[in-house]
Design an enzyme around this catalytic site. Structure first.
Site, short mmCIF file in Angstrom:
data_model
loop_
_atom_site.label_atom_id
_atom_site.label_comp_id
_atom_site.label_asym_id
_atom_site.label_seq_id
_atom_site.Cartn_x
_atom_site.Cartn_y
_atom_site.Cartn_z
N GLU A 165 0.79 -1.22 0.00
CA GLU A 165 0.00 0.00 0.00
C GLU A 165 0.83 1.28 0.00
O GLU A 165 0.79 2.06 0.95
CB GLU A 165 -0.95 0.01 1.21
CG GLU A 165 -1.88 -1.18 1.26
CD GLU A 165 -3.01 -1.02 2.28
OE1 GLU A 165 -2.97 -0.07 3.06
OE2 GLU A 165 -3.93 -1.84 2.25
N GLU A 366 -5.24 -8.70 0.99
CA GLU A 366 -5.90 -8.40 2.27
C GLU A 366 -7.38 -8.17 2.01
O GLU A 366 -7.75 -7.48 1.06
CB GLU A 366 -5.39 -7.10 2.92
CG GLU A 366 -4.02 -7.18 3.50
CD GLU A 366 -3.55 -5.85 4.12
OE1 GLU A 366 -4.40 -5.01 4.50
OE2 GLU A 366 -2.33 -5.66 4.19
C1 PNW Z 1 -4.22 -1.68 5.55
N1 PNW Z 1 -7.00 4.15 5.53
O1 PNW Z 1 -4.09 -0.44 6.15
C2 PNW Z 1 -2.91 -2.34 5.91
O2 PNW Z 1 -2.24 -2.96 4.86
C3 PNW Z 1 -2.97 -3.16 7.14
O3 PNW Z 1 -1.72 -3.12 7.76
C4 PNW Z 1 -4.11 -2.69 8.03
O4 PNW Z 1 -4.12 -3.31 9.29
C5 PNW Z 1 -5.41 -2.93 7.28
O5 PNW Z 1 -5.38 -2.28 6.02
C6 PNW Z 1 -6.67 -2.50 8.03
O6 PNW Z 1 -6.68 -1.12 8.24
C7 PNW Z 1 -4.87 0.65 5.97
O7 PNW Z 1 -7.10 4.98 6.45
C8 PNW Z 1 -4.91 1.57 7.00
O8 PNW Z 1 -7.58 4.35 4.44
C9 PNW Z 1 -5.62 2.74 6.86
C10 PNW Z 1 -6.28 2.97 5.69
C11 PNW Z 1 -6.23 2.05 4.64
C12 PNW Z 1 -5.51 0.89 4.78
#
Ligand code: PNW
Length: 465
Positions: A165, A366
């Site tokens: 990401e 994921e």
């Molecule tokens: C992803 N947002 O994170 C990550 O790849 C993981 O580590 C995380 O635990 C999972 O999604 C769940 O959140 C994100 O704010 C964290 O848009 C924040 C965002 C998106 C993805």
């Protein structure tokens, strides 16, 4: 109706080093930007950090047993860069290399294929001190680190995932400061975007140099599912603008070898992009074997005259050039993250990806959901306790069905990894949000099965939904 997945479809569970390992002072690990960020009061909702997390650093044998019981064929884990290269200009930290070798060998013995993410956000602090991802040098250092991993772990890794990401890395890290290193600078965020594209390409080259063409290489993107509220031209333009800055900035360089010129035009008030050097496009554009896609929910957007978001929007002001993109509040039943549930969008996006790049298989690296879980006594359950999580089960069912629908309609999807194997450190939200299909009792480090884990086990066993 039962849908049977292709025979070689891969089922797995995913985690990331900083979210599960703990043991941040062990094995000669250097500080990462998340150690620094967590130490600042107010940055993490519950004031916590990854210091102990799920203690997977010590408990990986137990977690591998859990995965065997789940029947999963693959584990997506990440390597912590500060464990491998613990000092700027220092030697490789052998203790760090040895640690991951033990984990990878244990996975091999268990018959579980490792999909290894090389960067899931724990940048060594010594590199942030020199500008982090806003500095081109970080991409070069990343290539050196990846070369070490390719050399040391070559035959132990099934799939190499260069980055997790980059959207979050650049825009939450350098744009709105919701993630480490916590900067608010859109020019730096776009420099970070470019240096991440470069880092990806350099990493692929480093892996190929060591392991050749047979190495299976991927990158994981959290492509935004932007949906225009209506077909009005201003709403479609808003979607296009959001797609460009969220998705095309990575897809273009990595998969097509160029930035869409509209991106430069849209962001010219932010940066002149002079950090792009001759030859960078060729470096970023390396052949990969599979595209990793992290999917959770959608964003509904509308055109507008001025920037507007909703109260509590965690994306607010993360990306530049969104002045005419209004993000609407999520609707329907929201998860504990406040995210909506729209599995049809997953089907649509998988089909779009396969239409655009017919030769590039996609893996869901994921997918999952956070809910307020409660523990119940159950004498039949392992450990005498269980979590009944009907909403996580429903989310899982709906999204696995969405993947099935995409495959049925012709999309080339080769795997699905549940986020997450365990409840873990959910970044800025600390331990307040639980994504695991297995619960973690953070007082005792006990692993407690949830109904969703049993449900996932059944899906994996049947290879069908
Ligand atoms: C992803 N947002 O994170 C990550 O790849 C993981 O580590 C995380 O635990 C999972 O999604 C769940 O959140 C994100 O704010 C964290 O848009 C924040 C965002 C998106 C993805």
């Amino acid at each position: 109706m039962t849908f049977v997945f292709p025979k070689d479809f891969t089922w797995g569970t995913a985690t990331a080093s900083y979210q599960v390992e703990g043991a941040i002072h062990e094995g000669g690990r250097a500080a990462s930007i998340w150690d620094t960020y967590c130490a600042v009061p107010g940055n993490i909702l519950d004031g916590s950090s990854g210091e102990y997390a799920c203690d997977q650093y010590h408990r990986y044998p137990e977690d591998i047993k859990l995965m065997q019981e789940l029947g999963v064929e693959s584990y997506r884990l990440s390597v912590a860069w500060p464990r491998i290269v613990a000092q700027y200009d220092g030697p490789v930290n052998q203790a760090g290399v040895d640690y991951y070798k033990r984990v990878l060998e244990a996975l091999r013995e268990a018959g579980i294929k490792p999909a290894v993410t090389l960067y899931h956000w724990d940048l060594p602090q010594y590199l942030e001190d020199r500008g982090g991802w806003a500095n081109r040098e970080t991409a070069l250092r990343f290539a050196d680190y990846v070369a070490v991993l390719a050399h040391e772990f070559g035959d132990l890794v099934d799939t190499w995932i260069t980055l997790n990401e980059p959207w979050c890395v650049a825009y939450l890290g350098y744009g709105n400061g919701a993630h480490a290193p916590g900067l608010h600078d859109h020019a730096k965020a776009l420099a970070a975007v470019h240096h991440l594209n470069l880092a990806h390409g350099l990493a692929v080259k480093a892996i190929r140099a060591e392991l050749g063409e047979q190495a299976k290489v991927a990158v994981t993107l959290n492509l935004a599912a932007n949906i225009a509220e209506t077909d009005a031209p201003e709403d479609l333009a808003a979607k296009r603008r959001a797609d460009l800055i969220a998705n095309e900035v990575f897809l273009g360089p990595m998969l097509d070898g160029a930035y869409d010129p509209e991106i430069f035009e849209a962001t010219k008030h932010v940066t002149d992009w002079s950090f792009v050097k001759d030859g960078d496009a060729e470096i970023a554009h390396q052949p990969i074997d599979v595209l990793g896609f992290n999917y959770y929910s959608t964003n509904h957007v509308r055109g507008c005259a001025a920037a507007a978001t909703f109260e509590g929007d965690r994306h607010a002001n993360a990306m530049p050039a969104q002045e005419c993109v209004e993000t609407l509040p999520p609707a329907g039943e929201l998860t504990a993250m406040g995210w909506n549930q729209e599995p049809e969008a997953l089907t649509a996006m998988l089909l779009e990806l396969s239409e655009r790049w017919p030769d590039l298989p996609v893996m869901i690296t994921e997918n999952g959901s956070a809910w307020e879980d409660e523990v119940s006594e159950d004498s039949a359950a392992p450990g005498g306790v269980i979590v009944h999580d009907p909403k996580r089960v429903a989310y899982l069912n709906a999204h696995v069905k969405a993947v099935a629908a995409a495959i049925e309609a012709g999309a080339n999807v080769t795997g699905y990894y549940a986020w997450s194997l365990l409840d873990n450190f959910e970044w800025a939200l600390g331990y307040t949000k639980r994504f695991g299909i297995i619960r973690v009792d953070y007082d005792t480090q006990a692993r407690i099965w949830k109904d969703s884990a049993f449900r996932f086990r059944d899906i994996v066993r049947a290879n069908a939904i």
